[in-house]
Design an enzyme around this catalytic site. Structure first.
Site, short mmCIF file in Angstrom:
data_model
loop_
_atom_site.label_atom_id
_atom_site.label_comp_id
_atom_site.label_asym_id
_atom_site.label_seq_id
_atom_site.Cartn_x
_atom_site.Cartn_y
_atom_site.Cartn_z
N ASN A 112 0.88 -1.23 -0.04
CA ASN A 112 -0.33 0.36 -0.42
C ASN A 112 1.03 0.84 0.08
O ASN A 112 0.98 2.03 -0.64
CB ASN A 112 -1.11 -0.20 1.30
N THR A 156 -18.60 37.37 -30.57
CA THR A 156 -19.56 36.53 -29.31
C THR A 156 -20.47 35.90 -29.29
O THR A 156 -21.21 35.83 -30.58
CB THR A 156 -20.22 38.14 -28.65
N HIS A 157 -21.10 35.17 -29.32
CA HIS A 157 -22.45 34.00 -29.69
C HIS A 157 -22.02 33.53 -30.72
O HIS A 157 -23.28 33.26 -31.88
CB HIS A 157 -23.66 34.80 -29.84
N SER A 279 -6.64 13.20 -46.28
CA SER A 279 -7.67 12.49 -46.84
C SER A 279 -7.80 10.65 -46.88
O SER A 279 -6.63 11.29 -48.36
CB SER A 279 -8.96 13.27 -47.58
N ASN A 287 -6.31 18.32 -43.90
CA ASN A 287 -7.32 18.56 -42.31
C ASN A 287 -6.62 18.71 -41.49
O ASN A 287 -5.41 18.25 -41.20
CB ASN A 287 -8.00 16.93 -42.13
N TYR A 318 -7.22 0.93 2.91
CA TYR A 318 -6.72 0.62 1.93
C TYR A 318 -8.14 -0.39 1.71
O TYR A 318 -8.30 -1.73 2.14
CB TYR A 318 -5.38 -0.10 1.46
N GLN A 323 -6.92 -0.10 -6.99
CA GLN A 323 -6.11 -0.04 -8.12
C GLN A 323 -6.32 -0.35 -9.45
O GLN A 323 -5.67 0.09 -9.90
CB GLN A 323 -6.07 -2.41 -7.90
N LYS A 326 -4.70 2.68 -11.22
CA LYS A 326 -3.69 3.42 -11.69
C LYS A 326 -3.18 3.69 -13.53
O LYS A 326 -2.97 4.65 -13.56
CB LYS A 326 -2.85 2.10 -11.29
#
Length: 431
Positions: A112, A156-157, A279, A287, A318, A323, A326
């Site tokens: 641990n 904005t927007h 592509s 792209n 614990y 586990q 991780k």
């Protein structure tokens, strides 16, 4: 697989259950293995200080731990399915080479606190990387913000709103990533506590030299309570993922801007060719795949944080559920840092299309300037606002983007970007 450390006589191991218990640990532990070895060396030194191992045994154990680290780094020792996990591999190797001395190395230590300290060292290292990446991004943004500003529509927007500039755009992300660098450092200070010597969460009946292991491993302080050492597992990992997530939120917005700005409909930005792909069917396409994956990367960090949070519905002490944390830590941290590492070069090399940006600035985008000017001249702002709204189509008559930016004298805007203030704050991280 070697015999588990916890194997008791008279109990038959079911290999299906063993595979489930081990999970991906032996693979994931490759990431933490060198930190586990370093912590084992410090533990051996501490055991020697209290006479649990002799001075000669300590020398031999540290020599073999160094050799194991070298073999692992060179690829001549492979952490694989022969072992339940990295901790078992270390003890097996030391026992094979040194016999009883190797069997003593786990005295006063539990898996641990062993996993806690190895993970903690790894997390500190990753937070240093996070701070480094955020500082590098901020520096590039400051450098580019200091270049002659090119007028850029402010939105904005997602609608054209007011005149902005490339300088303002870069300065905004510079300040954001300075904040992210400070958060990385603050999180590192939070987790910089040594859990080694807390064993399974309740201490042991030995006067372990925890002060020595704290110093030897470079921790700022000892994590005093054995119970809290266990309670902090997951909590500290979430704090690290939140620090990375904060940077990824800014990166997601930055990537969204670039995704829009590189479209033919905007045409404001050209990316370095290495950051685009073709592509598989359309010969005409390039792209912005890297930018799109940078935009998506926050999801991996957020998912890791959520998975750990869901695991933490646990009582004190614990529990094996932990586990599974991780893998979440490894994948979330790794993906976030990998994404951030690409950003400085991308920002340093992208090109602005000044003609397209100027063309996108409409006369109505000066209406706010008109209303503010009238208010400054004594007209009640709401009256000036209505008048500017009614004449928005002609608000830009005789005006230029440069005039709008020059007259934008409120601190941080227009040509008053206060870059020196931002540079000074970034520089204080060097202290």
């Amino acid at each position: 697989m070697t015999q588990p450390l916890w194997q008791k006589s008279g109990i038959q191991i079911d290999q299906r259950i063993m595979r489930f218990l081990a999970g991906d640990d032996v693979v994931l532990d490759r990431e933490f293995f060198l930190h586990d070895i370093a912590a084992s060396k410090a533990h051996v030194e501490g055991l020697a200080h209290i006479g649990v191992v002799s001075a000669d045994e300590a020398v031999a154990l540290k020599r073999e731990l160094d050799a194991l680290a070298e073999d692992f780094s060179a690829g001549t020792f492979v952490l694989d399915e022969r072992y339940e996990d990295g901790h078992s591999a270390i003890e097996a190797r030391l026992t094979e080479r040194l016999g009883d001395a190797g069997r003593r190395v786990h005295t006063g230590r539990s898996r641990n606190d062993q996993v806690l300290v190895a993970t903690r060292l790894w997390l500190k290292e990753k937070l240093e990387a996070l701070e480094t990446h955020c500082r590098a991004i901020a520096q590039v943004c400051l450098d580019r913000a200091a270049q002659p500003a090119i007028p850029l529509p402010g939105y904005t927007h997602l609608q054209r709103a007011v005149v902005s500039s490339t300088g303002m755009w870069f300065a905004g992300f510079a300040e954001g990533f300075i904040d992210n660098a400070y958060r990385a450092r603050g999180t590192r200070e939070l987790i910089d506590a040594n859990p080694l010597g807390t064993a399974a969460g309740y201490g042991v009946n030995l006067p372990l030299d925890r002060a020595h292991t704290t110093t030897a491993l470079g921790f700022a302080r000892m994590q005093v309570s054995p119970i809290y050492a266990q309670l902090s597992r997951g909590k500290y990992e979430i704090a690290v993922l939140e620090a990375i997530g904060a940077a990824m939120l800014d990166l997601r917005r930055l990537a969204w801007d670039l995704s829009l700005f590189t479209t033919a409909e905007f045409g404001f930005v050209s990316l370095p060719p290495e950051y685009t792909t073709g592509s598989s069917i359309m010969p005409n396409k390039r792209n912005p795949d890297v930018v799109e994956l940078l935009r998506a990367s926050y999801a991996s960090v957020a998912a890791a944080r959520t998975e750990i949070e869901q695991l933490l519905s646990l009582p004190t002490g614990y529990q094996r559920d932990l586990q599974f944390s991780k893998g979440s830590i490894f994948h979330g941290v790794r993906h976030g840092l990998m994404a951030l590492e690409l950003v400085p070069d991308l920002l340093a090399r992208l090109d602005w299309n000044e003609a397209a940006m100027r063309q996108a600035i409409e006369p109505a985008m000066y209406a706010t300037d008109v209303a503010i000017e009238q208010a400054a001249a004594g007209v009640p702002f709401r009256d000036a606002y209505r008048a500017a709204a009614e004449a928005a189509a002609s608000a830009g008559a005789g005006r230029t983007p440069e005039q709008s930016l020059t007259q934008r004298v409120s601190p941080g805007s227009g040509e008053s970007l206060r870059l020196d203030d931002l540079r000074a704050r970034l520089g204080r991280l060097d202290v």
